[in-house]
Design a protein around this motif. Sequence first.
Motif, short mmCIF file in Angstrom:
data_model
loop_
_atom_site.label_atom_id
_atom_site.label_comp_id
_atom_site.label_asym_id
_atom_site.label_seq_id
_atom_site.Cartn_x
_atom_site.Cartn_y
_atom_site.Cartn_z
N VAL A 151 0.84 -1.21 0.00
CA VAL A 151 0.00 0.00 0.00
C VAL A 151 0.87 1.25 0.00
O VAL A 151 2.05 1.20 0.32
N VAL A 152 0.23 2.35 -0.36
CA VAL A 152 0.89 3.65 -0.36
C VAL A 152 0.17 4.53 0.67
O VAL A 152 -1.07 4.57 0.71
N ARG A 153 0.95 5.18 1.51
CA ARG A 153 0.38 6.10 2.49
C ARG A 153 0.19 7.44 1.79
O ARG A 153 1.13 8.16 1.51
N LEU A 154 -1.07 7.78 1.51
CA LEU A 154 -1.39 8.94 0.68
C LEU A 154 -1.55 10.23 1.49
O LEU A 154 -1.47 11.33 0.93
N GLY A 155 -1.77 10.09 2.76
CA GLY A 155 -1.97 11.27 3.61
C GLY A 155 -2.39 10.82 4.99
O GLY A 155 -2.39 9.63 5.29
N SER A 156 -2.75 11.75 5.82
CA SER A 156 -3.12 11.44 7.20
C SER A 156 -4.14 12.44 7.72
O SER A 156 -3.99 13.65 7.53
N MET A 157 -5.17 11.93 8.36
CA MET A 157 -6.14 12.81 9.01
C MET A 157 -5.44 13.69 10.04
O MET A 157 -5.76 14.88 10.18
N TRP A 158 -4.50 13.10 10.79
CA TRP A 158 -3.80 13.87 11.82
C TRP A 158 -3.02 15.04 11.23
O TRP A 158 -3.08 16.15 11.75
N ASP A 159 -2.30 14.79 10.15
CA ASP A 159 -1.51 15.87 9.54
C ASP A 159 -2.40 17.03 9.10
O ASP A 159 -2.06 18.20 9.29
N MET A 160 -3.55 16.70 8.51
CA MET A 160 -4.47 17.74 8.07
C MET A 160 -5.16 18.41 9.25
O MET A 160 -5.36 19.62 9.28
N TRP A 161 -5.52 17.59 10.24
CA TRP A 161 -6.20 18.10 11.43
C TRP A 161 -5.32 19.10 12.18
O TRP A 161 -5.77 20.17 12.55
N LYS A 162 -4.06 18.73 12.41
CA LYS A 162 -3.21 19.60 13.22
C LYS A 162 -2.96 20.95 12.53
O LYS A 162 -2.77 21.96 13.21
N SER A 163 -3.01 20.94 11.21
CA SER A 163 -2.79 22.20 10.49
C SER A 163 -3.98 23.16 10.62
O SER A 163 -3.80 24.38 10.60
#
Length: 288
Positions: free
Chosen positions: A167-179
């Motif tokens: 699989v490929v890690r495309l993004g993260s809810m946490w990364d977007m949330w913290k911003s």
Amino acid sequence: MVTIRIGALADSGDLYPFIPLIEGKIKPEGFNLEFEIIPTVQEVNEAVLKKDVDVSVPSVAMYPFIQDDYFILSNAVATATDGITGMPILGVKEMNEDEIKKSRLIVHGQNTTAFTLYRLLMGKYGKLVIIRRVLDEIKALGKEGDVLVAVHEIKMMFALKKLGIKVVRLGSMWDMWKSISNNTPMPMGMVVISKDLGKELAFKFKEVYEKSKKYAEKHLDEIIPKDVEIMRESQKADLDEEIVRKTIWADIEEYNVPVDQVRKGLEFFYKITEEKGILPRVKSIDLI
């Protein structure tokens, strides 16, 4: 004597605090406990909505719909403070943001925090695919769905590797949330207790739950075999003890975030989801 009906979620990280109570290592005084193991978080959400259980572990996103009926235990809100359990978006190939927003999205259910965060932080998807069991999600990735929001990254990655799925890690809810939240803790799940039991009994249960949680954290070698047994039976899968241990260790961090940070995360979550028209208004966060 009052009997409190507990719907324990069959997920290692959410289950471990209840196991000393299930096994009789910690015993309540003045009330009885009756346990039901509920296989998926969406089924938990449905159970609390129907008031079929007095205590359970629904998604944080479910609370606006049950706020009149349940208190939140302040010592039992699973809250992410880093990216370890920060709900990554996984796919089977590299995709840009536009491609993700046109994809077939796999989630546990429509009332889950994972799906709510996706709606808040990503917004669009091509088709919604509801697959309630975590391990069934994995098998569907690349077949029924193009991307999934992995609620438990450690468990997911381990299982994918075991199945030989890359699989490929495309993004993260946490990364977007913290911003968007200025690093505010990200709430995910919570233990709730019925208001029908009254606040006095709710506080007594909270104390027993805390004792059980602390016992489990100090005696993981005792607790993990039972956790694995329950998980294997409810998930109909041969789960590895190593991954259960790693999942619990990650969730211990989530379940021990200071209450002021827990409240801060909940307040921001409910404020922004109401503003965006994603969730109904929360009148009061009834933490006890």
